[in-house]
Each structure stands twice: as structure tokens, then as C-alpha cells.
Design a protein around this motif. Structure first.
Motif, PDB file in Angstrom:
ATOM      1  N   THR A  21       0.839  -1.197   0.000  1.00 31.86           N
ATOM      2  CA  THR A  21       0.000   0.000   0.000  1.00 31.86           C
ATOM      3  C   THR A  21       0.871   1.244   0.000  1.00 31.86           C
ATOM      4  O   THR A  21       0.677   2.161  -0.809  1.00 31.86           O
ATOM      5  N   HIS A  38      -8.383  -0.662   0.113  1.00 30.92           N
ATOM      6  CA  HIS A  38      -8.562   0.778   0.090  1.00 30.92           C
ATOM      7  C   HIS A  38     -10.024   1.124  -0.177  1.00 30.92           C
ATOM      8  O   HIS A  38     -10.600   2.038   0.427  1.00 30.92           O
ATOM      9  N   CYS A  71      -5.545  -0.895 -13.357  1.00 23.62           N
ATOM     10  CA  CYS A  71      -6.264  -2.163 -13.229  1.00 23.62           C
ATOM     11  C   CYS A  71      -7.531  -2.187 -14.072  1.00 23.62           C
ATOM     12  O   CYS A  71      -8.065  -3.251 -14.359  1.00 23.62           O
ATOM     13  N   ARG A 117     -12.298  -3.075  -8.552  1.00 21.67           N
ATOM     14  CA  ARG A 117     -13.437  -2.173  -8.367  1.00 21.67           C
ATOM     15  C   ARG A 117     -14.598  -2.838  -7.644  1.00 21.67           C
ATOM     16  O   ARG A 117     -15.575  -3.287  -8.246  1.00 21.67           O
ATOM     17  N   CYS A 171      -3.008   3.324  -9.919  1.00 26.17           N
ATOM     18  CA  CYS A 171      -3.176   1.872  -9.867  1.00 26.17           C
ATOM     19  C   CYS A 171      -4.584   1.478 -10.271  1.00 26.17           C
ATOM     20  O   CYS A 171      -4.784   0.514 -11.011  1.00 26.17           O
ATOM     21  N   ILE A 172      -5.547   2.209  -9.782  1.00 25.59           N
ATOM     22  CA  ILE A 172      -6.936   1.898 -10.109  1.00 25.59           C
ATOM     23  C   ILE A 172      -7.150   2.035 -11.608  1.00 25.59           C
ATOM     24  O   ILE A 172      -7.746   1.171 -12.250  1.00 25.59           O
ATOM     25  N   ILE A 203      -5.898  -2.399  -3.569  1.00 26.02           N
ATOM     26  CA  ILE A 203      -7.016  -1.529  -3.933  1.00 26.02           C
ATOM     27  C   ILE A 203      -8.282  -1.965  -3.215  1.00 26.02           C
ATOM     28  O   ILE A 203      -9.021  -1.148  -2.677  1.00 26.02           O
ATOM     29  N   LEU A 225      -2.313   5.458  -5.734  1.00 25.13           N
ATOM     30  CA  LEU A 225      -3.360   4.444  -5.892  1.00 25.13           C
ATOM     31  C   LEU A 225      -4.343   4.803  -6.996  1.00 25.13           C
ATOM     32  O   LEU A 225      -4.900   3.918  -7.644  1.00 25.13           O
ATOM     33  N   TYR A 232      -4.429  -5.555  -6.893  1.00 27.22           N
ATOM     34  CA  TYR A 232      -5.862  -5.683  -6.660  1.00 27.22           C
ATOM     35  C   TYR A 232      -6.151  -5.727  -5.173  1.00 27.22           C
ATOM     36  O   TYR A 232      -7.058  -5.077  -4.685  1.00 27.22           O
TER      37      TYR A 232
END
Lengths: 173, 173
Positions: free
Chosen positions: B20, B64, B109, B114, B105-106, B61, B102, B58
Motif C-alpha cells: 500500500t 482501500h 487495473c 473495483r 493503480c486503479i 485496492i 493508488l 488488486y
DNA sequence: CCTCAAACGGACTACCGAGTCCGCTTACAG
DNA sequence: CTGTAAGCGGACTCGGTAGTCCGTTTGAGG
């Protein structure tokens, strides 16, 4: 003469064209090898003219920026400052989205290339629109381009116009 | 019980924390080695729990997202739909900007992680605000997050609040 | 304690991309 | 036509990362 052999000049041209195409498609992660292959030259040739990958990227952007500059000049010629701004933004987006990956390249390069000319023209367009009251005042001229670029990058393939509308509406006073 | 030896569970925890931190700082380009080093484990250990780098991302995330979900639930409890939306957006941005990488990163991905839960909550918040007339109708609920995320990524270090304001104003009816 | 499967971690492989080098080719001046 | 320097291009080096493997360590049940 140009101090450059004919074949050299031709290859320089080819490399720049290929690089534009590849960067436009794949953004800054495009590989030199792919560009060289598309240009039909060895990758050594690419490096002779552009010592680093970034140099090549700058050159591509520089050329791209030149096109946008002429749009900016048109916009400054208009006598409705607010409409000039929004029209220019849309036109520039339209042009830029023919080569989506270049946005990422520009972001990647940060300050370095960003033709000083366009920088200046952009600032004029924005602050003129602000003075005319068509544009919110709590944004710096230098914020406008990144904001728009970000929306364009984030938009799914066919949808960037809607994303652009949101940002432009957010910029109105 | 968890079917997992004590040291294994502890390391799993450490890796997730380190990941993280590192992803938050460097985005998706962070290297597994760096994460392993920070976690104080060999990188083999990382790969045992998370077979690929993406799996690890993943997981980070996912965790998070859980925090954001609770904000979303609060928002849905409010009875002013428009204010619920804008408040939630600001709160989520505030939380997200403690870990700027992040966002990238989102984006990296794409659809994969999600959390479906957040997806659903977000849709509710948005369409409720649209029905109440506080939010323009020509955006899909699924457009809102990417738009905001893009602005946050594009903003220079201290400036993201101003960028967020522009986008949120653009989203108002 | 003692055993042993679970877990560890680092050496190792495989791969990829940037940038260098040098023997070969070719444009072009004389 | 010819000599030669400019230009070419691919083999090579170097560095960095994802992912594998296996000999060693360790937690925990008996």
C-alpha cells in the motif's frame, strides 16, 4: 547545402513520422525498436539523431505543438474572448484526440518541451477570457491545459466530448 | 481457524501494508522487490501469496476501497441527495489523496477489482442526486469517478482541491 | 522435546528495453 | 570514376523486473 546527406534527411523524416504514429498509439511506453521497425531503419539510426528516447519524444511533441499554435493564433484573432477560449479548447481537443497517446507523452515530459510560444498564446487566451468574465478567476492559465488533458486521457474511447463538456462547464464563471 | 501459520499471517499483513505504501508513493510502476524490502521479507514470499504483481495490486485496492465504501454509506444516509454527492466526492478525494499513487493503480487495473459494492453505492449516490436535480443528467454514474480521478492525478502537488472544484462545478446542473 | 509440513528467502532464469559500437555501405565532391 | 567521410544497422552490453525453484528454517501438534 543542409549539411545532411540526402538519405540522412529522408530517414530523419521517416523516424519522426513513425515515432508520431507509435507514440500516438501507445503513449510514452512505446519502444524505440517498434518505431525503428515502422520507420524501416535500424534502431541505431534512431539513436544517432535522437540520443535518448526522450529527445525523440520532445521532437514529436514539438511538431505537434506547432499545429496547435496556429489554432491558438486564430483564437486570439477573434473578438469574443470567452467564445475564443471555448472554441479553441474544443478545436485543440479535436486535433489532439486524433493522436490520443500524445497527451500521455506530454504529461510524461512535464515542463521540458512545451513550446514557449504555445505557453504564451495559451496564457493570453485564458486571461483575456477571464478579464471578459467568461471564465472563472480562481484557476491559473497554466492549470487549464492539464485539466482538459486529464479529462481526455480518462475518457473511454468514444466518450471524450462529454468529459470535455463537463470540464469546460466547470471552467465557466 | 485461519488455516495459516502465525508467521504467514503476519507476513501477509506486512506485505499488504508495504505494498500500500509503495504503490501509494510510486503508482503501478513500483517494483515487487522494493515492496518486499520494505516489508522485510524475501520477494519469494510476496509471490507465494500474490502470484502476480497485479494480484497484489488488486488486493491493495480492494482494501482501500473498503474505506471509501463506509463514506459512501454515510452519504446515502443523508437526506439531501445533492449535498450528499458533493460531500462524498470531497471526502473520498480527501481520503484518496493521502495515497495519490493508488489512483494510477486503479486506472491501471481498469475494471478488474473495483469492488462491486462501491460501484453500486456510487451509482445510487449519483442517480439520486441527478433525480433531485443537483447533478447534470448527461453523465453516466460510471463517468463520475474517472473524471474526478483524472483531475486529481493531473493536479500539481498542492493544488488538487482547486482542480476538484472545477470538475465538481462542471458536474452541477 | 521432536517431527514435519508449512513457510521462508535468495539465487536463478527469462525477458525486455535503452543506449553503444563498429564493420559495412553509399552519397557525392572532385 | 573514384576516394572518403557521412551514414547505416544490427549485434552487443547493461540494468532492471517479473516470476520460479529449492535448500533451509520454523511454528505448532503430539
Amino acid at each position: 547545402m543542409t549539411e545532411l546527406r540526402a538519405d540522412a534527411r529522408r530517414n530523419h523524416e521517416r523516424v519522426l513520422d513513425a515515432a508520431t504514429e507509435v507514440f500516438a498509439a501507445s503513449g510514452p511506453d512505446a519502444s524505440i525498436d517498434e518505431i525503428a521497425r515502422l520507420a524501416g531503419v535500424g534502431h541505431g539510426t534512431v539513436f544517432r539523431r535522437f540520443p535518448t528516447k526522450d529527445d525523440l519524444m520532445y521532437a514529436v511533441i514539438e511538431r505537434h505543438v506547432a499545429q496547435i499554435c496556429s489554432l491558438a493564433e486564430e483564437a486570439l484573432a477573434s473578438d469574443d474572448p470567452a467564445e475564443a477560449f471555448f472554441g479553441f479548447a474544443r478545436a485543440a481537443a479535436e486535433l489532439g484526440m486524433t493522436t490520443p497517446g500524445l497527451h500521455k507523452c506530454i504529461v510524461h515530459c512535464g515542463e521540458k518541451p512545451r513550446g514557449a510560444e504555445l505557453e504564451e498564446l495559451g496564457t493570453k487566451i485564458v486571461s483575456r477570457a477571464q478579464r471578459a468574465g467568461g471564465l472563472r478567476r480562481d484557476v491559473e492559465p497554466s492549470d487549464v491545459a492539464p485539466l482538459i488533458r486529464a479529462a481526455l486521457i480518462a475518457a473511454p474511447p468514444g466518450q471524450w466530448r462529454r468529459y470535455l463538456d463537463v470540464v469546460l462547464d466547470g471552467l465557466r464563471s
